[in-house]
Design a protein around this motif. Sequence first.
Motif, PDB file in Angstrom:
ATOM      1  N   GLN A   9     -23.745 -73.316  53.353  1.00 13.36           N
ATOM      2  CA  GLN A   9     -24.929 -72.570  52.949  1.00 13.36           C
ATOM      3  C   GLN A   9     -24.795 -72.069  51.511  1.00 13.36           C
ATOM      4  OE1 GLN A   9     -23.366 -72.209  55.903  1.00 13.36           O
ATOM      5  NE2 GLN A   9     -24.942 -72.772  57.366  1.00 13.36           N
ATOM      6  N   GLU A  43     -25.884 -74.987  49.364  1.00 13.55           N
ATOM      7  CA  GLU A  43     -27.338 -75.170  49.429  1.00 13.55           C
ATOM      8  C   GLU A  43     -28.029 -74.104  48.582  1.00 13.55           C
ATOM      9  OE1 GLU A  43     -31.117 -75.254  52.518  1.00 13.55           O
ATOM     10  OE2 GLU A  43     -29.096 -75.129  53.352  1.00 13.55           O
ATOM     11  N   LYS A  70     -30.269 -74.873  45.060  1.00 15.12           N
ATOM     12  CA  LYS A  70     -31.673 -74.473  44.993  1.00 15.12           C
ATOM     13  C   LYS A  70     -31.889 -73.380  43.940  1.00 15.12           C
ATOM     14  CE  LYS A  70     -32.921 -76.143  49.533  1.00 15.12           C
ATOM     15  NZ  LYS A  70     -33.372 -75.835  50.890  1.00 15.12           N
ATOM     16  N   ASP A  77     -34.485 -73.614  40.788  1.00 15.72           N
ATOM     17  CA  ASP A  77     -35.617 -72.688  40.801  1.00 15.72           C
ATOM     18  C   ASP A  77     -36.209 -72.586  39.390  1.00 15.72           C
ATOM     19  OD1 ASP A  77     -37.339 -70.452  40.802  1.00 15.72           O
ATOM     20  OD2 ASP A  77     -36.110 -69.409  42.304  1.00 15.72           O
ATOM     21  N   TYR A  95     -39.472 -79.606  42.486  1.00 15.35           N
ATOM     22  CA  TYR A  95     -39.296 -78.153  42.600  1.00 15.35           C
ATOM     23  C   TYR A  95     -39.055 -77.543  41.226  1.00 15.35           C
ATOM     24  CZ  TYR A  95     -37.189 -73.667  43.968  1.00 15.35           C
ATOM     25  OH  TYR A  95     -36.883 -72.332  44.097  1.00 15.35           O
ATOM     26  N   ASN A 127     -41.571 -77.335  46.195  1.00 10.83           N
ATOM     27  CA  ASN A 127     -40.965 -76.057  46.579  1.00 10.83           C
ATOM     28  C   ASN A 127     -39.542 -76.275  47.069  1.00 10.83           C
ATOM     29  OD1 ASN A 127     -40.984 -76.584  49.511  1.00 10.83           O
ATOM     30  ND2 ASN A 127     -43.209 -76.434  49.303  1.00 10.83           N
ATOM     31  N   ALA A 128     -38.824 -75.194  47.238  1.00  9.97           N
ATOM     32  CA  ALA A 128     -37.413 -75.256  47.624  1.00  9.97           C
ATOM     33  C   ALA A 128     -37.207 -75.944  48.959  1.00  9.97           C
ATOM     34  CB  ALA A 128     -36.808 -73.852  47.652  1.00  9.97           C
ATOM     35  N   ASP A 129     -38.141 -75.779  49.879  1.00 13.35           N
ATOM     36  CA  ASP A 129     -37.995 -76.398  51.194  1.00 13.35           C
ATOM     37  C   ASP A 129     -38.048 -77.910  51.145  1.00 13.35           C
ATOM     38  OD1 ASP A 129     -37.720 -73.928  52.426  1.00 13.35           O
ATOM     39  OD2 ASP A 129     -39.862 -73.763  52.843  1.00 13.35           O
ATOM     40  N   ALA A 130     -38.644 -78.467  50.097  1.00 13.48           N
ATOM     41  CA  ALA A 130     -38.755 -79.924  49.961  1.00 13.48           C
ATOM     42  C   ALA A 130     -37.537 -80.547  49.288  1.00 13.48           C
ATOM     43  CB  ALA A 130     -40.013 -80.282  49.195  1.00 13.48           C
ATOM     44  N   LEU A 132     -34.120 -81.932  49.387  1.00 16.66           N
ATOM     45  CA  LEU A 132     -33.399 -82.462  50.547  1.00 16.66           C
ATOM     46  C   LEU A 132     -31.888 -82.251  50.447  1.00 16.66           C
ATOM     47  CD1 LEU A 132     -35.392 -85.696  51.395  1.00 16.66           C
ATOM     48  CD2 LEU A 132     -35.611 -83.379  52.307  1.00 16.66           C
ATOM     49  N   LYS A 177     -29.371 -79.841  52.738  1.00 18.61           N
ATOM     50  CA  LYS A 177     -29.378 -78.999  53.940  1.00 18.61           C
ATOM     51  C   LYS A 177     -27.960 -78.696  54.376  1.00 18.61           C
ATOM     52  CE  LYS A 177     -33.855 -79.432  54.246  1.00 18.61           C
ATOM     53  NZ  LYS A 177     -34.597 -78.503  53.463  1.00 18.61           N
TER      54      LYS A 177
END
Length: 90
Positions: free
Chosen positions: A45, A48, A52, A56, A76, A82-85, A87, A89
Amino acid sequence: LARLDKDHKPQPAMAEKWTVSEDGKTYTFTLRDSKWSNGNPVTAQDFEFALKRILDPNNAFPSAFLAYYIAGAEEYNTGKGNADAVLVKA
């Protein structure tokens, strides 16, 4: 996660090993057992979050383009996604 040796070949760093999917699109890293200076474990994490954060657009990191090989990263970073897109993880 990895670093380049004198011949510019990737070598393990924070990752002890990794695998690449047959289509070359998915990299799975296995982290070394590592700790931060306060003794907390280094986690997937953390990586990740860091990737990101670099991407940003509000942070305007000049090195963000180095992560554009990750699907969704350039979109992004340039405000088109956006951050969720992104890839990556944990």
